[in-house]
Motif scaffolding. Sequence first.
Motif, PDB file in Angstrom:
ATOM      1  N   ASN A  81       0.817  -1.217   0.000  1.00 37.81           N
ATOM      2  CA  ASN A  81       0.000   0.000   0.000  1.00 37.81           C
ATOM      3  C   ASN A  81       0.850   1.265   0.000  1.00 37.81           C
ATOM      4  OD1 ASN A  81      -2.510   1.363   0.064  1.00 37.81           O
ATOM      5  ND2 ASN A  81      -2.340   1.648   2.282  1.00 37.81           N
ATOM      6  N   GLN A 118       3.385   3.557  -2.605  1.00 40.45           N
ATOM      7  CA  GLN A 118       3.972   3.747  -3.921  1.00 40.45           C
ATOM      8  C   GLN A 118       5.474   4.017  -3.788  1.00 40.45           C
ATOM      9  OE1 GLN A 118       2.015   6.335  -6.685  1.00 40.45           O
ATOM     10  NE2 GLN A 118      -0.046   5.672  -6.097  1.00 40.45           N
ATOM     11  N   LYS A 123       4.293  -0.147  -6.674  1.00 38.26           N
ATOM     12  CA  LYS A 123       4.360  -0.258  -5.225  1.00 38.26           C
ATOM     13  C   LYS A 123       5.775  -0.631  -4.794  1.00 38.26           C
ATOM     14  CE  LYS A 123      -0.146   0.196  -5.015  1.00 38.26           C
ATOM     15  NZ  LYS A 123      -0.794   1.423  -4.511  1.00 38.26           N
TER      16      LYS A 123
END
Length: 321
Positions: free
Chosen positions: A234, A236, A265
Motif C-alpha cells: 500500500n 507507492q 508499489k
Amino acid sequence: MEGLNVAMKTAGEKSIFKGIKIPRDNIKLSHLFYADDALFLGEWCRSNMKNLARILHCFHIASDLKVNFNKSKVFGIGVSCDETSAGVTVLGCEASTLPIICLGLPVGANMNLVKNWQPIINKFQSKLTIWKAKSLSFGGRLTLITSVLGVGSIRALNIALLVKWWWKLRTDTSNLWRKIIFGLHNLFNKPKEYLSKKSITGVWNNIAGVKKEIKIVGFNFGDVLKQCVRSGDNTQFWNDIWIGSSELRKIYPALYEIETQKKCKVRDRINEHDPNWCWRSNPTNVGLQQCLLGLEQAIESIKLQPGSDFTSCPIAPDGKY
C-alpha cells in the motif's frame, strides 16, 4: 432514530428511495442523523419525495415519533426555485435555498468570506457573556483562555488542528466521511501527499491547502505523515514518502523519468535479492549510474515483512498525530 436508519437503508437497497451516488465508489448517501436532527439526501424526483413521505409516515405509525414538517425545509440543488416550490407540496415542507444552518454551522456558504463566520462568532460571544468573567473585554477573555489552556499562537493551533484531518484521512479508513472525500476527490491509488482535487472548491480543499502554511514554519509533508513499510502493498515506491523526508521521484528525478511504471508499489521493486527495476531505457550514462547506485544503497537495508503498511507521524514520540 435507529428504526428510521434501518428503514432508510432498506429503502435504498430496494431502490425505493434513491440516494446520492458518490463518484468512483459504491456508496449511496441517503440520510445523516445526529441526535434528533435528520438530513435526507436524494435524487430530485417526485417519486423520491413521495416515497420519503411514506417512509416517514410508516415510521410515525411504528414508533409514535413524528417529523415536524412545519420546521422542516427542502433544498433543491441544481433546480429552479419554482421547481423546488412545486416539489415540496408532496412533503408539506417549506422550500428554501442554500446556505442553511445545520447543527449550528453554515452549510453551502463560501467560508472564505468573513461575513459567513459572523453567526458562529456571535454564538461564541453570547456564550462568553455567561461567564463570571463577563466584565472582561474580549481581549481579556482571550488572555484568560491562553493562560488557563496554555494556548500560544491561535494560528499555529488552528493549523495543527487542520493537519489532524490529514492524519484522520489516512488512518480512519472505515469512516463514512473519509470514503466520501476519497470518492469526490478521487484519492484512490494516489500518492499519500495528494489530498484533494484542486478543481473542487470548498472546506476540504482549504484543509488540504494548509501544506503551504506548514512549509512556511519549516515543516514538510513527510515530517507530519510518512508511510511505514511492512509488505509494501500500500505504498507507492516513487510517489509516497517512506524513505527520508521526500518522495524518491524528487530525489532521483532522472531515474523516475525512465521508470515505466510510475505508480508501482514498494513490493514491485524490492525483493529478497536484487531490486526489480523496469526502465524504459537502460541507465548507462555516468550520471544515471551514480543515481542508481545511490538509490540502491538507500533501499538495501529495507526488508519486506508480513503486515500492512501504515501511516506514521515522525515528529510524534509514539508515531501518532
